[in-house]
Design an enzyme around this catalytic site. Sequence first.
Site, PDB file in Angstrom:
ATOM      1  N   SER A 150       0.832  -1.213   0.000  1.00 34.01           N
ATOM      2  CA  SER A 150       0.000   0.000   0.000  1.00 34.01           C
ATOM      3  C   SER A 150       0.867   1.264   0.000  1.00 34.01           C
ATOM      4  O   SER A 150       0.350   2.362  -0.214  1.00 34.01           O
ATOM      5  CB  SER A 150      -0.944   0.012   1.207  1.00 34.01           C
ATOM      6  OG  SER A 150      -0.206   0.020   2.407  1.00 34.01           O
ATOM      7  N   HIS A 151       2.165   1.129   0.247  1.00 36.43           N
ATOM      8  CA  HIS A 151       3.050   2.300   0.225  1.00 36.43           C
ATOM      9  C   HIS A 151       4.270   2.104  -0.662  1.00 36.43           C
ATOM     10  O   HIS A 151       5.236   2.850  -0.576  1.00 36.43           O
ATOM     11  CB  HIS A 151       3.455   2.685   1.650  1.00 36.43           C
ATOM     12  CG  HIS A 151       2.287   3.203   2.423  1.00 36.43           C
ATOM     13  ND1 HIS A 151       1.418   2.367   3.077  1.00 36.43           N
ATOM     14  CD2 HIS A 151       1.802   4.455   2.575  1.00 36.43           C
ATOM     15  CE1 HIS A 151       0.450   3.090   3.629  1.00 36.43           C
ATOM     16  NE2 HIS A 151       0.665   4.352   3.332  1.00 36.43           N
ATOM     17  N   ASP A 202      -5.303   1.118   1.755  1.00 38.34           N
ATOM     18  CA  ASP A 202      -6.029  -0.152   1.648  1.00 38.34           C
ATOM     19  C   ASP A 202      -7.412   0.064   1.041  1.00 38.34           C
ATOM     20  O   ASP A 202      -7.939  -0.809   0.348  1.00 38.34           O
ATOM     21  CB  ASP A 202      -6.167  -0.806   3.027  1.00 38.34           C
ATOM     22  CG  ASP A 202      -4.868  -1.463   3.484  1.00 38.34           C
ATOM     23  OD1 ASP A 202      -3.854  -1.307   2.779  1.00 38.34           O
ATOM     24  OD2 ASP A 202      -4.876  -2.110   4.546  1.00 38.34           O
TER      25      ASP A 202
HETATM   26  P1  NDP Z   1      -0.968  -3.202   9.901  1.00 40.28           P
HETATM   27  O1  NDP Z   1      -2.221  -3.272  10.695  1.00 40.28           O
HETATM   28  O2  NDP Z   1      -0.851  -4.036   8.694  1.00 40.28           O
HETATM   29  O3  NDP Z   1       0.287  -3.542  10.816  1.00 40.28           O
HETATM   30  C1  NDP Z   1       0.543  -2.768  11.955  1.00 40.28           C
HETATM   31  C2  NDP Z   1       1.757  -3.310  12.677  1.00 40.28           C
HETATM   32  O4  NDP Z   1       1.422  -4.547  13.274  1.00 40.28           O
HETATM   33  C3  NDP Z   1       2.933  -3.590  11.762  1.00 40.28           C
HETATM   34  O5  NDP Z   1       4.112  -3.279  12.439  1.00 40.28           O
HETATM   35  C4  NDP Z   1       2.815  -5.085  11.482  1.00 40.28           C
HETATM   36  O6  NDP Z   1       4.052  -5.710  11.190  1.00 40.28           O
HETATM   37  C5  NDP Z   1       2.255  -5.587  12.785  1.00 40.28           C
HETATM   38  N1  NDP Z   1       1.417  -6.762  12.630  1.00 40.28           N
HETATM   39  C6  NDP Z   1       0.426  -6.952  11.731  1.00 40.28           C
HETATM   40  N2  NDP Z   1      -0.153  -8.143  11.934  1.00 40.28           N
HETATM   41  C7  NDP Z   1       0.498  -8.718  12.979  1.00 40.28           C
HETATM   42  C8  NDP Z   1       0.367  -9.964  13.660  1.00 40.28           C
HETATM   43  N3  NDP Z   1      -0.558 -10.864  13.316  1.00 40.28           N
HETATM   44  N4  NDP Z   1       1.207 -10.221  14.692  1.00 40.28           N
HETATM   45  C9  NDP Z   1       2.151  -9.332  15.057  1.00 40.28           C
HETATM   46  N5  NDP Z   1       2.320  -8.132  14.433  1.00 40.28           N
HETATM   47  C10 NDP Z   1       1.497  -7.835  13.411  1.00 40.28           C
HETATM   48  O7  NDP Z   1      -0.648  -1.662   9.516  1.00 40.28           O
HETATM   49  P2  NDP Z   1      -1.669  -0.543   9.083  1.00 40.28           P
HETATM   50  O8  NDP Z   1      -2.566  -1.154   8.082  1.00 40.28           O
HETATM   51  O9  NDP Z   1      -2.266   0.097  10.273  1.00 40.28           O
HETATM   52  O10 NDP Z   1      -0.697   0.524   8.394  1.00 40.28           O
HETATM   53  C11 NDP Z   1      -0.045   0.218   7.179  1.00 40.28           C
HETATM   54  C12 NDP Z   1       0.940   1.290   6.812  1.00 40.28           C
HETATM   55  O11 NDP Z   1       0.277   2.478   6.434  1.00 40.28           O
HETATM   56  C13 NDP Z   1       1.927   1.701   7.897  1.00 40.28           C
HETATM   57  O12 NDP Z   1       3.216   1.462   7.378  1.00 40.28           O
HETATM   58  C14 NDP Z   1       1.688   3.175   8.095  1.00 40.28           C
HETATM   59  O13 NDP Z   1       2.857   3.932   8.354  1.00 40.28           O
HETATM   60  C15 NDP Z   1       1.115   3.562   6.758  1.00 40.28           C
HETATM   61  N6  NDP Z   1       0.346   4.800   6.829  1.00 40.28           N
HETATM   62  C16 NDP Z   1       0.887   5.962   6.351  1.00 40.28           C
HETATM   63  C17 NDP Z   1       0.184   7.149   6.416  1.00 40.28           C
HETATM   64  C18 NDP Z   1       0.762   8.426   5.947  1.00 40.28           C
HETATM   65  O14 NDP Z   1       0.078   9.430   5.974  1.00 40.28           O
HETATM   66  N7  NDP Z   1       1.999   8.499   5.525  1.00 40.28           N
HETATM   67  C19 NDP Z   1      -1.178   7.189   6.945  1.00 40.28           C
HETATM   68  C20 NDP Z   1      -1.629   5.917   7.456  1.00 40.28           C
HETATM   69  C21 NDP Z   1      -0.901   4.767   7.378  1.00 40.28           C
HETATM   70  P3  NDP Z   1       4.481  -6.027   9.652  1.00 40.28           P
HETATM   71  O15 NDP Z   1       4.852  -4.701   9.064  1.00 40.28           O
HETATM   72  O16 NDP Z   1       5.621  -6.969   9.761  1.00 40.28           O
HETATM   73  O17 NDP Z   1       3.280  -6.633   8.982  1.00 40.28           O
END
Ligand code: NDP
Length: 344
Positions: free
Chosen positions: A54-55, A195
């Site tokens: 997504s990024h 997403d």
């Molecule tokens: P997720 O919910 O996919 O993941 C959040 C964190 O939880 C990550 O560190 C992920 O690790 C970890 N994680 C996910 N599933 C598990 C699991 N089952 N067990 C343990 N750890 C887990 O992230 P979001 O969807 O909330 O966000 C996605 C991205 O969007 C982020 O990188 C965020 O910075 C970006 N974003 C950027 C914005 C901007 O304005 N620039 C605005 C909003 C979001 P892993 O990475 O290894 O999956």
Amino acid sequence: MQQAHTGARTGDRIAFDPLVELLTAILVRHGANRHVAGIIARNCAMCERDGCTSHGIFRMAGYVSSLDCGWVDGTAVPVIEDAAPAYCRVDAKNGFAQPALELARKTAVEKARHTGLAAIAIRGSHHLSALWPDVEPFAGDGLIAFSVVNSFRCTVPHGGDSPLFGTNPVAFAVPRQGEEPLVFDMATSAIPNGDVQIAARAGQQLPGGVAVDANGAPTTDPDAVLNGGALLTFGGHKGSALSMMVELLAAGLTGGHFSHEFDWSGHDGAQTPHTGQFVLLIDPQHAGGRPFGDRVETLIKDMRFAGVQRLPADRRYRNRRRAEQQGIHIGVEERARLDALLEG
Ligand code: NDP
């Protein structure tokens, strides 16, 4: 299994450096200078490599669109001010946040080592990427790093009836002994906006309970969210409080815009939020008691003992190792979109 290719123009898989070169060329083609283009391209390629699709290259169209319409300045030269022994301010001058952070990096690390702490307050910046690439390298240098960035008005605060906050991610990175840093990075909205866009493009529904339509009614239709709807915060009032904190640190403290404050309606094509970013560094060498590194390993061991199999960032590191061996997979359609951006 497909072979890794080293040339940017061959096959479904591409090595990291040629991908960075390709993305750099696209951004330069659309008005960024080589320095800025190189930083954004590298950031974008890192996301693609680590499976943060997504990024990753999905965001190239957004970067290009914002550059083309003059909303973001791809040649901006950020200005750093040494505000206090543990505080630096950076005016990104309407450029991307990542070059502003890059400018502050060395000074902030020196401050953190000397004083134990360092804050970087970036204003007038555009951030369209994941946050982990901003914090992970600090942890690689032995520092604890925390960062927040606010985005654009698309999330309803808990108890409210209209969007005000951004998707407002929080990222945190901790050094580990002989291992890759422990990192988490998450939106404070129930799902990130990227997403929603990906689901809309793929014709898929969203999970329930994450969004409302233009009338405030719950919806799982991504198009309804993108056309006047909004996201909810994760965990109700708890995510909302964190999102409020992000607005206050990333914008209120830095001097950037709150997510609801900037007006991009006059810039057709503007896609990069014009806000701010806050980064806090802590040098654990100054901590007392048992060595912090030992405590990190103890907690991880105890989490494993409690049955935890996946730590935050495990997935990314696994993807990274695979990409380093096999190259980064780019689908035919994505490749065609990149080629069109390079020519367009
Ligand atoms: P997720 O919910 O996919 O993941 C959040 C964190 O939880 C990550 O560190 C992920 O690790 C970890 N994680 C996910 N599933 C598990 C699991 N089952 N067990 C343990 N750890 C887990 O992230 P979001 O969807 O909330 O966000 C996605 C991205 O969007 C982020 O990188 C965020 O910075 C970006 N974003 C950027 C914005 C901007 O304005 N620039 C605005 C909003 C979001 P892993 O990475 O290894 O999956």
